[in-house]
Design a protein around this motif. Structure first.
Motif, PDB file in Angstrom:
ATOM      1  N   CYS A 117       2.556   4.148  -8.766  1.00 51.31           N
ATOM      2  CA  CYS A 117       1.091   4.499  -9.271  1.00 51.31           C
ATOM      3  C   CYS A 117       0.306   3.134  -9.452  1.00 51.31           C
ATOM      4  O   CYS A 117       1.080   2.238 -10.181  1.00 51.31           O
ATOM      5  CB  CYS A 117       1.053   5.295 -10.321  1.00 51.31           C
ATOM      6  SG  CYS A 117       1.856   7.096  -9.790  1.00 51.31           S
ATOM      7  N   TYR A 118      -0.910   3.304  -9.460  1.00 49.51           N
ATOM      8  CA  TYR A 118      -1.660   1.938  -9.791  1.00 49.51           C
ATOM      9  C   TYR A 118      -3.035   2.702 -10.401  1.00 49.51           C
ATOM     10  O   TYR A 118      -3.641   3.578 -10.094  1.00 49.51           O
ATOM     11  CB  TYR A 118      -1.912   0.989  -9.020  1.00 49.51           C
ATOM     12  CG  TYR A 118      -2.465   1.443  -7.450  1.00 49.51           C
ATOM     13  CD1 TYR A 118      -3.910   1.468  -7.396  1.00 49.51           C
ATOM     14  CD2 TYR A 118      -1.739   1.976  -6.622  1.00 49.51           C
ATOM     15  CE1 TYR A 118      -4.449   1.874  -6.231  1.00 49.51           C
ATOM     16  CE2 TYR A 118      -2.298   2.602  -5.400  1.00 49.51           C
ATOM     17  CZ  TYR A 118      -3.545   2.345  -5.275  1.00 49.51           C
ATOM     18  OH  TYR A 118      -4.170   2.926  -4.004  1.00 49.51           O
ATOM     19  N   TRP A 119      -3.796   1.958 -10.962  1.00 53.17           N
ATOM     20  CA  TRP A 119      -5.214   2.156 -11.679  1.00 53.17           C
ATOM     21  C   TRP A 119      -6.359   1.305 -10.910  1.00 53.17           C
ATOM     22  O   TRP A 119      -5.952   0.218 -10.942  1.00 53.17           O
ATOM     23  CB  TRP A 119      -5.265   1.945 -13.131  1.00 53.17           C
ATOM     24  CG  TRP A 119      -4.563   3.046 -13.863  1.00 53.17           C
ATOM     25  CD1 TRP A 119      -3.131   3.090 -14.243  1.00 53.17           C
ATOM     26  CD2 TRP A 119      -4.948   4.451 -14.120  1.00 53.17           C
ATOM     27  NE1 TRP A 119      -2.741   4.062 -15.011  1.00 53.17           N
ATOM     28  CE2 TRP A 119      -3.894   4.915 -14.887  1.00 53.17           C
ATOM     29  CE3 TRP A 119      -6.161   5.032 -14.197  1.00 53.17           C
ATOM     30  CZ2 TRP A 119      -4.143   6.210 -15.189  1.00 53.17           C
ATOM     31  CZ3 TRP A 119      -6.331   6.183 -14.888  1.00 53.17           C
ATOM     32  CH2 TRP A 119      -5.225   6.845 -15.427  1.00 53.17           C
ATOM     33  N   TYR A 120      -7.177   2.121 -10.509  1.00 50.22           N
ATOM     34  CA  TYR A 120      -8.301   1.462  -9.752  1.00 50.22           C
ATOM     35  C   TYR A 120      -9.552   2.033 -10.053  1.00 50.22           C
ATOM     36  O   TYR A 120      -9.513   3.319  -9.845  1.00 50.22           O
ATOM     37  CB  TYR A 120      -7.978   1.174  -8.135  1.00 50.22           C
ATOM     38  CG  TYR A 120      -9.339   0.511  -7.434  1.00 50.22           C
ATOM     39  CD1 TYR A 120      -9.409  -0.830  -7.686  1.00 50.22           C
ATOM     40  CD2 TYR A 120     -10.190   1.450  -6.861  1.00 50.22           C
ATOM     41  CE1 TYR A 120     -10.600  -1.435  -7.187  1.00 50.22           C
ATOM     42  CE2 TYR A 120     -11.154   0.644  -6.114  1.00 50.22           C
ATOM     43  CZ  TYR A 120     -11.377  -0.804  -6.292  1.00 50.22           C
ATOM     44  OH  TYR A 120     -12.423  -1.419  -5.482  1.00 50.22           O
ATOM     45  N   GLU A 122       0.755  -1.286  -0.133  1.00 51.50           N
ATOM     46  CA  GLU A 122       0.001   0.132  -0.096  1.00 51.50           C
ATOM     47  C   GLU A 122       1.001   1.225  -0.117  1.00 51.50           C
ATOM     48  O   GLU A 122       1.901   1.315   0.612  1.00 51.50           O
ATOM     49  CB  GLU A 122      -0.943   0.145   1.123  1.00 51.50           C
ATOM     50  CG  GLU A 122      -1.813   1.196   1.075  1.00 51.50           C
ATOM     51  CD  GLU A 122      -2.824   0.989   2.237  1.00 51.50           C
ATOM     52  OE1 GLU A 122      -3.494   2.261   2.530  1.00 51.50           O
ATOM     53  OE2 GLU A 122      -3.012   0.168   3.102  1.00 51.50           O
ATOM     54  N   LYS A 149      -9.679   5.269 -11.974  1.00 54.88           N
ATOM     55  CA  LYS A 149      -8.900   6.365 -11.498  1.00 54.88           C
ATOM     56  C   LYS A 149      -7.258   6.083 -11.097  1.00 54.88           C
ATOM     57  O   LYS A 149      -6.972   4.849 -10.691  1.00 54.88           O
ATOM     58  CB  LYS A 149      -9.579   6.916 -10.356  1.00 54.88           C
ATOM     59  CG  LYS A 149      -9.123   7.978  -9.825  1.00 54.88           C
ATOM     60  CD  LYS A 149      -9.804   8.472  -8.609  1.00 54.88           C
ATOM     61  CE  LYS A 149      -9.274   9.819  -7.938  1.00 54.88           C
ATOM     62  NZ  LYS A 149      -9.840  10.093  -6.729  1.00 54.88           N
ATOM     63  N   GLN A 150      -6.407   6.814 -11.421  1.00 58.78           N
ATOM     64  CA  GLN A 150      -4.946   6.460 -10.824  1.00 58.78           C
ATOM     65  C   GLN A 150      -4.770   7.362  -9.507  1.00 58.78           C
ATOM     66  O   GLN A 150      -5.142   8.251  -9.010  1.00 58.78           O
ATOM     67  CB  GLN A 150      -4.079   7.206 -11.972  1.00 58.78           C
ATOM     68  CG  GLN A 150      -2.454   6.901 -11.809  1.00 58.78           C
ATOM     69  CD  GLN A 150      -1.677   7.772 -12.530  1.00 58.78           C
ATOM     70  OE1 GLN A 150      -1.909   8.895 -12.905  1.00 58.78           O
ATOM     71  NE2 GLN A 150      -0.490   7.096 -12.825  1.00 58.78           N
ATOM     72  N   TRP A 151      -4.130   6.068  -8.727  1.00 56.07           N
ATOM     73  CA  TRP A 151      -3.672   6.656  -7.269  1.00 56.07           C
ATOM     74  C   TRP A 151      -2.185   6.318  -7.324  1.00 56.07           C
ATOM     75  O   TRP A 151      -1.596   5.480  -7.738  1.00 56.07           O
ATOM     76  CB  TRP A 151      -4.379   5.579  -6.227  1.00 56.07           C
ATOM     77  CG  TRP A 151      -5.806   5.533  -6.381  1.00 56.07           C
ATOM     78  CD1 TRP A 151      -6.715   4.765  -7.171  1.00 56.07           C
ATOM     79  CD2 TRP A 151      -6.548   6.245  -5.721  1.00 56.07           C
ATOM     80  NE1 TRP A 151      -8.037   5.211  -6.849  1.00 56.07           N
ATOM     81  CE2 TRP A 151      -7.903   6.141  -6.061  1.00 56.07           C
ATOM     82  CE3 TRP A 151      -6.543   7.222  -4.609  1.00 56.07           C
ATOM     83  CZ2 TRP A 151      -9.117   6.529  -5.347  1.00 56.07           C
ATOM     84  CZ3 TRP A 151      -7.631   7.803  -3.910  1.00 56.07           C
ATOM     85  CH2 TRP A 151      -8.840   7.547  -4.446  1.00 56.07           C
ATOM     86  N   CYS A 152      -1.818   7.491  -6.684  1.00 51.84           N
ATOM     87  CA  CYS A 152      -0.134   7.655  -6.521  1.00 51.84           C
ATOM     88  C   CYS A 152       0.334   7.716  -5.012  1.00 51.84           C
ATOM     89  O   CYS A 152      -0.476   8.273  -4.334  1.00 51.84           O
ATOM     90  CB  CYS A 152       0.424   8.537  -7.505  1.00 51.84           C
ATOM     91  SG  CYS A 152      -0.070   7.972  -9.253  1.00 51.84           S
ATOM     92  N   GLY A 153       1.573   7.248  -4.873  1.00 52.51           N
ATOM     93  CA  GLY A 153       2.017   7.665  -3.423  1.00 52.51           C
ATOM     94  C   GLY A 153       3.214   6.928  -3.294  1.00 52.51           C
ATOM     95  O   GLY A 153       3.843   6.532  -4.346  1.00 52.51           O
ATOM     96  N   GLY A 202      -2.175   6.736  -1.377  1.00 51.52           N
ATOM     97  CA  GLY A 202      -2.932   5.924  -2.527  1.00 51.52           C
ATOM     98  C   GLY A 202      -4.309   6.107  -1.895  1.00 51.52           C
ATOM     99  O   GLY A 202      -4.681   6.418  -0.966  1.00 51.52           O
ATOM    100  N   GLY A 203      -5.061   5.205  -2.549  1.00 56.01           N
ATOM    101  CA  GLY A 203      -6.421   5.049  -2.241  1.00 56.01           C
ATOM    102  C   GLY A 203      -7.054   3.807  -1.406  1.00 56.01           C
ATOM    103  O   GLY A 203      -8.030   3.527  -1.516  1.00 56.01           O
TER     104      GLY A 203
END
Length: 153
Positions: A140-143, A48, A146-150, A52-53
């Protein structure tokens, strides 16, 4: 002069050069000297990321079949073998603002991108991916479209 023959002087000088070269090689740090194993092809660590989301992203990792750790290293290689771990690193470098193609080969372009990220974050710019470098890369990843980054910590 204390040398009786020019040949003796030449041999002594050559011996000194060989000795000095051996000392440089013995004191030069290398990635292999790090306390981490090389990241394995195909292994990943789903972490995680802070910011991120709530989901996670796959980062380069080492696994021995019993346990998995992201504390591993990757360095430049002359091999053209495609590696999934290098591809994951290249995606992270892209998300960190570096311009490169994720081809899975850790060549000069990937090494330069790693050096750039390291220098930007004021860590040792040696071009080797390890835990410290991994913690400053933007992952980053897509879920759900939507793209979530951290960053992983």
């Amino acid at each position: 002069m204390w040398f009786k023959t020019p040949m003796r002087a030449l041999r002594t000088l050559m011996a000194l050069f060989v000795l000095a070269g051996a000392m440089v090689v013995a004191t030069t740090p290398s990635a292999q000297a790090l306390p981490y194993r090389e990241c394995n092809n195909g292994w990943a660590y789903h972490v995680e990321v802070v910011g991120g989301g709530g989901a996670g992203v796959y980062v380069p990792a080492y696994g021995d079949g019993n346990s998995l750790t992201r504390n591993c290293w990757l360095e430049r290689t002359s091999s053209t073998r495609v590696r999934q771990e290098v591809r994951r690193l290249q995606y992270g470098l892209q998300d960190s603002g570096q311009s490169l193609y994720a081809d899975g080969i850790f060549g000069n372009i990937t090494r330069t991108a790693v050096v750039n990220v390291q220098a930007k974050n004021r860590i040792a710019a040696d071009g080797v991916y390890g835990p410290r470098t991994g913690s400053v890369i933007r992952w980053c990843y897509w879920y759900d479209k939507k793209q979530w980054c951290g960053r992983w910590v």
